[in-house]
Design an enzyme around this catalytic site. Structure first.
Site, short mmCIF file in Angstrom:
data_model
loop_
_atom_site.label_atom_id
_atom_site.label_comp_id
_atom_site.label_asym_id
_atom_site.label_seq_id
_atom_site.Cartn_x
_atom_site.Cartn_y
_atom_site.Cartn_z
N LYS A 16 11.71 27.29 21.32
CA LYS A 16 11.47 27.26 22.77
C LYS A 16 12.72 27.71 23.53
O LYS A 16 12.65 28.57 24.41
CB LYS A 16 11.07 25.84 23.24
CG LYS A 16 9.84 25.28 22.54
CD LYS A 16 9.45 23.91 23.04
CE LYS A 16 10.49 22.83 22.79
NZ LYS A 16 10.71 22.50 21.36
N ARG A 91 6.54 15.87 27.96
CA ARG A 91 6.46 15.50 26.54
C ARG A 91 5.53 14.33 26.32
O ARG A 91 5.34 13.92 25.17
CB ARG A 91 7.85 15.09 26.07
CG ARG A 91 8.60 16.14 25.29
CD ARG A 91 9.97 15.57 25.02
NE ARG A 91 10.55 16.06 23.84
CZ ARG A 91 11.43 17.05 23.81
NH1 ARG A 91 11.78 17.67 24.91
NH2 ARG A 91 11.97 17.40 22.67
N ARG A 130 20.71 25.44 12.49
CA ARG A 130 20.98 25.76 13.90
C ARG A 130 22.43 25.43 14.26
O ARG A 130 22.98 24.42 13.86
CB ARG A 130 20.06 24.97 14.82
CG ARG A 130 20.46 25.14 16.30
CD ARG A 130 19.41 24.73 17.27
NE ARG A 130 19.07 23.34 17.20
CZ ARG A 130 18.11 22.77 17.95
NH1 ARG A 130 17.42 23.52 18.80
NH2 ARG A 130 17.83 21.50 17.84
N ARG A 164 24.11 20.19 16.35
CA ARG A 164 23.73 19.09 17.25
C ARG A 164 23.63 17.78 16.48
O ARG A 164 23.20 17.77 15.33
CB ARG A 164 22.37 19.41 17.91
CG ARG A 164 22.51 20.01 19.28
CD ARG A 164 21.24 20.52 19.87
NE ARG A 164 20.09 19.61 19.85
CZ ARG A 164 18.91 19.90 20.39
NH1 ARG A 164 18.74 21.06 21.01
NH2 ARG A 164 17.91 19.05 20.31
N ARG A 175 11.95 13.03 14.93
CA ARG A 175 11.56 13.81 16.12
C ARG A 175 10.18 14.45 15.90
O ARG A 175 9.38 14.53 16.84
CB ARG A 175 12.61 14.90 16.41
CG ARG A 175 13.89 14.32 17.02
CD ARG A 175 15.06 15.28 16.93
NE ARG A 175 14.88 16.50 17.66
CZ ARG A 175 15.63 17.59 17.46
NH1 ARG A 175 16.60 17.58 16.57
NH2 ARG A 175 15.40 18.67 18.17
P1 AP5 Z 1 15.54 26.62 19.29
O1 AP5 Z 1 15.22 27.76 20.17
O2 AP5 Z 1 16.82 25.89 19.52
O3 AP5 Z 1 14.31 25.59 19.22
P2 AP5 Z 1 13.73 24.58 20.30
O4 AP5 Z 1 12.25 24.64 20.21
O5 AP5 Z 1 14.36 24.82 21.63
O6 AP5 Z 1 14.25 23.23 19.63
P3 AP5 Z 1 14.92 21.91 20.24
O7 AP5 Z 1 15.38 21.12 19.03
O8 AP5 Z 1 15.96 22.20 21.27
O9 AP5 Z 1 13.70 21.22 20.89
P4 AP5 Z 1 13.49 19.78 21.14
O10 AP5 Z 1 12.31 19.87 21.98
O11 AP5 Z 1 13.39 18.87 19.99
O12 AP5 Z 1 14.90 19.30 21.77
P5 AP5 Z 1 15.37 19.04 23.25
O13 AP5 Z 1 16.73 19.56 23.38
O14 AP5 Z 1 14.33 19.45 24.23
O15 AP5 Z 1 15.49 27.16 17.78
C1 AP5 Z 1 15.77 26.32 16.67
C2 AP5 Z 1 16.52 27.12 15.57
O16 AP5 Z 1 15.63 28.08 15.01
C3 AP5 Z 1 17.74 27.91 16.11
O17 AP5 Z 1 18.75 27.89 15.12
C4 AP5 Z 1 17.20 29.34 16.30
O18 AP5 Z 1 18.23 30.32 16.12
C5 AP5 Z 1 16.13 29.42 15.21
N1 AP5 Z 1 14.98 30.24 15.60
C6 AP5 Z 1 14.39 30.28 16.83
N2 AP5 Z 1 13.32 31.10 16.81
C7 AP5 Z 1 13.22 31.57 15.54
C8 AP5 Z 1 12.30 32.46 14.88
N3 AP5 Z 1 11.27 33.03 15.54
N4 AP5 Z 1 12.50 32.71 13.56
C9 AP5 Z 1 13.55 32.14 12.88
N5 AP5 Z 1 14.45 31.30 13.46
C10 AP5 Z 1 14.27 31.02 14.77
O19 AP5 Z 1 15.39 17.45 23.30
C11 AP5 Z 1 16.36 16.69 22.60
C12 AP5 Z 1 16.11 15.21 22.85
O20 AP5 Z 1 16.24 14.93 24.27
C13 AP5 Z 1 14.72 14.68 22.49
O21 AP5 Z 1 14.62 14.35 21.12
C14 AP5 Z 1 14.62 13.45 23.41
O22 AP5 Z 1 15.38 12.37 22.90
C15 AP5 Z 1 15.30 13.94 24.67
N6 AP5 Z 1 14.34 14.55 25.61
C16 AP5 Z 1 14.30 15.86 26.00
N7 AP5 Z 1 13.29 16.08 26.84
C17 AP5 Z 1 12.66 14.88 27.01
C18 AP5 Z 1 11.52 14.47 27.74
N8 AP5 Z 1 10.81 15.35 28.49
N9 AP5 Z 1 11.14 13.18 27.65
C19 AP5 Z 1 11.84 12.28 26.91
N10 AP5 Z 1 12.93 12.62 26.18
C20 AP5 Z 1 13.33 13.90 26.23
#
Ligand code: AP5
Length: 225
Positions: A16, A91, A130, A164, A175
């Protein structure tokens, strides 16, 4: 409505954030990532940051009340008035309902929900490799699939790349459980509203980007008709 207001939906590690960095340039959208906002609070050692870190490190969701206020205020800011892209929000169904209410109240609406689908084992593999920029966690790399030009160094600002805290395998598995239980029901929620656009997240980064960009260009064209 002429503004493009998007939601990026999908499991952790689906790509994402990687796609958001590209789409925001294509459509001149404000990228609003709840994860990045929370990590900024953690880095600044605010009260909210230290509370949120406990949940994030366990792979759990931060309570709805905290997140909803943060996002409804953010989308009301002037720079989001021409269109925004929410990444990591909503979420839960409670968050989705609160977003609808806030948008309805200001005569706005969601244009489309981009769902990036990736199986769990691929998520574990991706998150193990990552690396993110220590200065800005929106600068994302992968040691194998999307490496930086110089190992361990961000291409964009020359800062150090780190893993991270929540990318260790046990936390990633938690997660994923949380995603399936609390966030995946939003797929039907947005499908029922006829807003859902599905994409295969196993495609290479640039190919996936081209597909999403082409689909969103036609959404924007429809809006303008
Ligand atoms: P990346 O683009 O970083 O993936 P992502 O989907 O953004 O993953 P996140 O881990 O950031 O999502 P998340 O939703 O768990 O975390 P968030 O920060 O929102 O890509 C991942 C890897 O794959 C990278 O190395 C990239 O290079 C590689 N890649 C990408 N595309 C690829 C492809 N097509 N092919 C191969 N490789 C690829 O949330 C973190 C925490 O914050 C949560 O756990 C929670 O505790 C809290 N939080 C955040 N939002 C909320 C909410 N709305 N409500 C409650 N808690 C929340």
């Amino acid at each position: 409505m002429s503004e493009l207001n998007l939601i990026l939906l999908g499991p952790p590690g689906a790509g994402k954030g990687t796609q958001a960095e590209r789409i925001k340039v294509d459509f001149k959208l404000v990228h609003i990532s709840t994860g990045d906002m929370l990590r900024a609070q953690v880095a600044q050692s605010t009260e909210l940051g230290s509370k949120a870190k406990e949940y994030m490190d366990r792979g759990e969701l931060v309570p709805d009340g905290v997140i909803i206020g943060m996002i409804t205020e953010r989308i009301a800011e002037p720079d989001a008035s021409d269109g925004f892209m929410l990444d990591g929000f909503p979420r839960t169904e409670t968050q989705a309902d609160a977003l609808r209410e806030a948008l309805d109240a200001s005569g706005r609406e969601i244009s489309a929900v981009v769902l990036v689908e990736v199986p769990d084992e691929e998520v574990v593999r991706r998150l193990a490799g990552r690396r993110v920029c220590v200065k800005n966690s929106a600068h994302i790399y992968h040691v194998e699939f999307d490496p930086p030009k110089r190992e361990g160094v961000c291409d964009q600002d020359g800062a150090r790349l780190v893993q991270r805290d929540d990318d260790h395998e046990d936390t990633v598995r938690r997660r994923l459980e949380v995603y399936h239980a609390q966030t995946a029901p939003l797929i039907d929620y947005y499908d029922d509203l006829d807003l859902l656009l599905r994409f295969d997240g196993l495609r290479p980064v640039e190919e996936l980007h081209k597909r999403i960009r082409a689909t969103l260009a036609s959404v924007r064209m429809q809006q303008r008709l």
